[in-house]
Design a protein around this motif. Structure first.
Motif: not given
Lengths: 226, 285
Positions: A78, A82, A214
């Motif tokens: 993650k 990001k 995303y």
């Protein structure tokens, strides 16, 4: 958060080799503005270049095979994703703002030095063009990042162009169908609506695009084996 | 003795390859060598320990389940991978500024002193480094946050004997500094392990063939060189595998004292780890 900072720092340091080419591009943009008097392209070009350069960090990772190593560090998939999105969005925003400021600076400087050949600066139109350019590059990034996660940096670029081509084809197709259907569209109303809410809509669309992008990237990368 | 790594029945299936029920421990204060051919499953095992690949089974690092406390655990792990690092387009100073953000306990002074000790240039890009210099940088980076566990995948491959020896010295020192530390070292250069490892785990075709203390391995295993007649006298249970030569048979046993008494054989050669590995892979039974 520190981990994300570290990953962004790695990418920025990797990109530091682009410094010289970036300065040359900005210089060329300046010359183009001066010689043509057309100021709207400046922010778009700089924003596009910065936005695209930010995506080349994927190629650096691929060449150095660094993904495996990074996954062994105290981080998560993650956070890795990001960091990439923050860099891409940041590059687009900085590119837009930098392009806008540089264009205004160059145009005003030239108007001061060459009052007989004034460059017409329409700030409202310049801002709309800048945001439009940022929107365009955001769309490319939002499509390209998941493509890279799925197919890798090299293949991802080809897939991205195919997707973009299909997208343009779909938009043209819809336009053609509307024309064929002889729908009575009130263009004036659309124009006035866009004048009022265009910028907000573009920004909102950018947020939604990146959010969806995303989520797709995470879904792909979560199941990917290094 | 507490274990820094515990693997129980770890399995992973790829297309054309399977890691099958891998179980072994890495005790505190020990260096464990993971040996095997290329493609035997060493790197997959390491990737499973680091949760880089999704495998089944039970993996505990520092007594905790990796999947539940991944970040906390990885703060205490130093990692060296043969084919992967941060980036080739950085210099050692830039590596320092990145790692400062990544590890909470990053010791900048230690890193700088290691760079000096290893004689690594600060102004060159990593891609301009020799293989030995790259490996030294990877090791300096791996130990500069004082981890409790070092995981090293092929840290000596492609290096000349002098650099290899220097690197093995670094590992020795690292272990001696703190008895709760341990090293898991995967390699196919088995001679390195004879000098520094406490345990050897041999993986072949995704399976653990043996997991033994190095001393026991080198003491109890033996190679009998004998004629065909003598070879035919041997019970199949008493040897692991054999190689048929032009003039003689070479037989690997894991109980040389028993063989000496049972068959009255006086000369049994002490094998190297490499020879043992080769008998398991290439030998007949």
């Amino acid at each position: 958060m520190n981990m994300i900072k570290g990953l962004i720092k790695k990418d920025l340091l990797n990109l530091s080799s682009y410094k010289a080419s970036l300065i040359i591009v900005i210089f060329c943009c300046g010359i183009a503005i001066i010689s043509t008097g057309s100021i709207n392209y400046g922010p778009i070009i700089i924003c596009t270049i910065l936005g695209m350069i930010s995506l080349s960090t994927f190629s650096y990772d691929e060449i150095s095979k660094s993904n495996k190593y990074i996954l062994g560090l105290p981080t998560s998939k993650k956070e890795i994703i990001k960091a990439k999105y923050i860099l891409a969005i940041g590059a687009t925003i900085i590119g837009g703002i930098l392009g806008l400021l540089l264009t205004i600076l160059v145009a005003n400087m030239m108007n001061y030095l060459r009052p007989e050949e004034l460059i017409n600066i329409n700030y409202e139109s310049l801002i709309i063009t800048t945001i439009g350019g940022m929107w365009g590059i955001s769309l490319i990034q939002a499509i390209q990042i998941p493509s890279i996660y799925k197919w890798g940096a090299e293949k991802g670029r080809i897939q991205m162009f195919i997707l973009l081509f299909l997208l343009i084809l779909a938009i043209l197709g819809i336009g053609f169908l509307i024309m064929k259907a002889n729908l009575n569209i009130n263009l004036e109303m659309i124009e006035s609506f866009m004048n009022k809410f265009g910028i907000v809509l573009l920004i909102l669309a950018m947020v939604v695009m990146f959010f969806i992008s995303y989520k797709i990237s995470y879904k792909i990368y979560k199941n990917k084996e290094e | 003795m507490e274990n820094n790594i515990e693997l129980k029945n770890v399995s992973k299936k790829y297309k054309g390859f399977e890691l099958k029920d891998i179980s072994f421990n890495v005790p505190q204060g020990c260096i464990v060598g993971l040996i095997g051919e290329n493609g035997a499953g060493k790197t997959t095992t390491i990737k499973s320990i680091l949760n880089i690949t999704n495998s089944t089974g039970n993996i505990k690092v520092f007594g905790k389940e990796l999947t539940k406390k991944e970040k906390e655990i990885k703060e205490e792990i130093g990692l060296v991978l043969d084919d992967s690092f941060l980036s080739e387009y950085l210099n050692v100073k830039q590596v320092n500024s990145i790692m400062k953000e990544i590890y909470k306990k990053w010791d900048e002074n230690k890193y700088i002193s290691l760079l000096k000790q290893f004689d690594l240039p600060t102004n060159k890009l990593i891609k301009e480094f020799s293989s030995g210099m790259k490996m030294k940088l990877k090791i300096a980076t791996a130990i500069s946050h004082n981890p409790k566990l070092l995981i090293l995948d092929e840290p000596t491959s492609g290096l000349d004997p002098v650099v290899r020896n220097e690197i093995l010295d670094i590992f020795r020192k690292y272990i001696e500094e703190d008895e709760t530390r341990s090293i898991l070292l995967s390699t196919h250069i088995t001679t390195d392990l004879e000098h520094i490892s406490d345990y050897i785990v041999f993986i072949e075709n995704g399976k653990v063939i043996f997991d033994l203390p190095t001393d026991e391995l080198l003491e109890s295993y033996g190679i009998i060189k004998c004629s065909k007649e003598d070879f035919l006298r041997l019970d199949e249970k008493d040897y692991i595998s054999y190689k048929k030569g032009k003039y003689q048979y070479e037989v690997l046993t894991n109980n040389k004292n028993n063989i000496k008494i049972k068959y009255n054989i006086t000369t049994i050669d002490k094998p190297s780890i490499e020879e043992i590995m080769l008998f398991y892979i290439k030998g007949e039974k």
